[in-house]
Enzyme design. Structure first.
Site, short mmCIF file in Angstrom:
data_model
loop_
_atom_site.label_atom_id
_atom_site.label_comp_id
_atom_site.label_asym_id
_atom_site.label_seq_id
_atom_site.Cartn_x
_atom_site.Cartn_y
_atom_site.Cartn_z
N ASP A 1 -0.27 5.06 0.96
CA ASP A 1 -0.50 6.04 2.03
C ASP A 1 -0.45 5.39 3.40
OD1 ASP A 1 -0.88 8.11 0.16
OD2 ASP A 1 -2.97 7.53 -0.11
N ASP B 1 -1.32 -0.45 6.04
CA ASP B 1 -1.55 0.15 7.35
C ASP B 1 -3.00 0.08 7.82
OD1 ASP B 1 -2.31 2.07 5.34
OD2 ASP B 1 -2.34 3.60 6.90
N CYS C 1 -7.02 1.61 -7.59
CA CYS C 1 -8.46 1.87 -7.71
C CYS C 1 -8.65 3.38 -7.68
CB CYS C 1 -9.25 1.22 -6.57
SG CYS C 1 -10.98 1.72 -6.59
N HIS D 1 -11.52 4.95 -7.79
CA HIS D 1 -12.94 5.22 -7.49
C HIS D 1 -13.20 5.59 -6.04
CE1 HIS D 1 -12.86 2.11 -10.78
NE2 HIS D 1 -13.44 3.14 -11.37
N CYS E 1 -12.94 -2.95 -7.66
CA CYS E 1 -11.49 -2.87 -7.46
C CYS E 1 -11.08 -2.14 -6.18
CB CYS E 1 -10.81 -2.23 -8.67
SG CYS E 1 -11.34 -0.58 -9.13
N ASP F 1 0.84 -1.19 0.00
CA ASP F 1 0.00 0.00 0.00
C ASP F 1 0.88 1.25 0.00
OD1 ASP F 1 -2.48 1.57 0.58
OD2 ASP F 1 -1.51 1.85 2.52
#
Length: 177
Positions: free
Chosen positions: A15, A121, A84, A86, A94, A13
């Protein structure tokens, strides 16, 4: 391939995991943790495929360009990025923790979920996606604080979930197991 263990593929990931504080930050404001790039490089040096995995609502809102975001991740050393764009209201397939990003990765790459890891996280998206895909989930404590209401803390090992302090510790765990 020089794989020291059973893992071949790692999804990470953005952020709160490789930098930032777990909340949206523009490309100009986003700061990597000091160990992020070397952690990605260490996994790749051991023959693993390393992919970015990110929900980015701000692409749909028009606050960020998809290709600029994608290219920023590739410049960090990721082999590919699955994003993703969205919002939750779009109800796409997704957005983590739904399996769509992993399904996109399967269409491009040959890997087994049982030999794959998701490092993130957030229990509600990253670790839940790992659970949904029967992958090892490694939770890092560097991002957005989130109650562990999704996971029974006493059964982390049984449920294939590990919690560590940060990405560097996650990579140390991966490379030693």
């Amino acid at each position: 391939m020089n794989i020291l263990n059973n893992y071949t593929t790692v999804f990470i990931d953005r952020d709160g995991t490789i930098g930032g504080n777990g909340h949206y930050q523009s490309l100009n404001d986003f700061e990597l943790f000091p160990y992020a790039l070397s952690s990605i490089a260490r996994l790749k040096a051991h023959g693993m495929s390393v992919f970015a995995l990110s929900n980015q609502t701000h692409i749909e809102k028009g606050d960020m360009n998809y290709y600029d975001f994608f290219n920023s991740l590739i410049r960090m050393g990721f082999d590919d990025a699955f994003i993703c764009p969205h919002s939750e209201q779009t109800n796409c397939n997704c957005r983590k923790p739904k399996k769509g990003l992993i399904e996109q990765a399967h269409r491009k790459y040959n890997f087994q979920n049982k030999q794959s890891i998701i490092i993130g996280d957030r229990f509600s998206s990253d670790i839940q996606l790992a659970q949904n895909c029967q992958m090892l989930g490694i939770h890092v404590a560097t991002g957005k604080f989130e109650p562990q209401y999704f996971i029974d803390n006493q059964n982390h090992q049984k449920k294939n979930i590990i919690t560590v302090q940060n990405l560097e510790n996650a990579v140390n765990y991966v490379l030693s197991n």
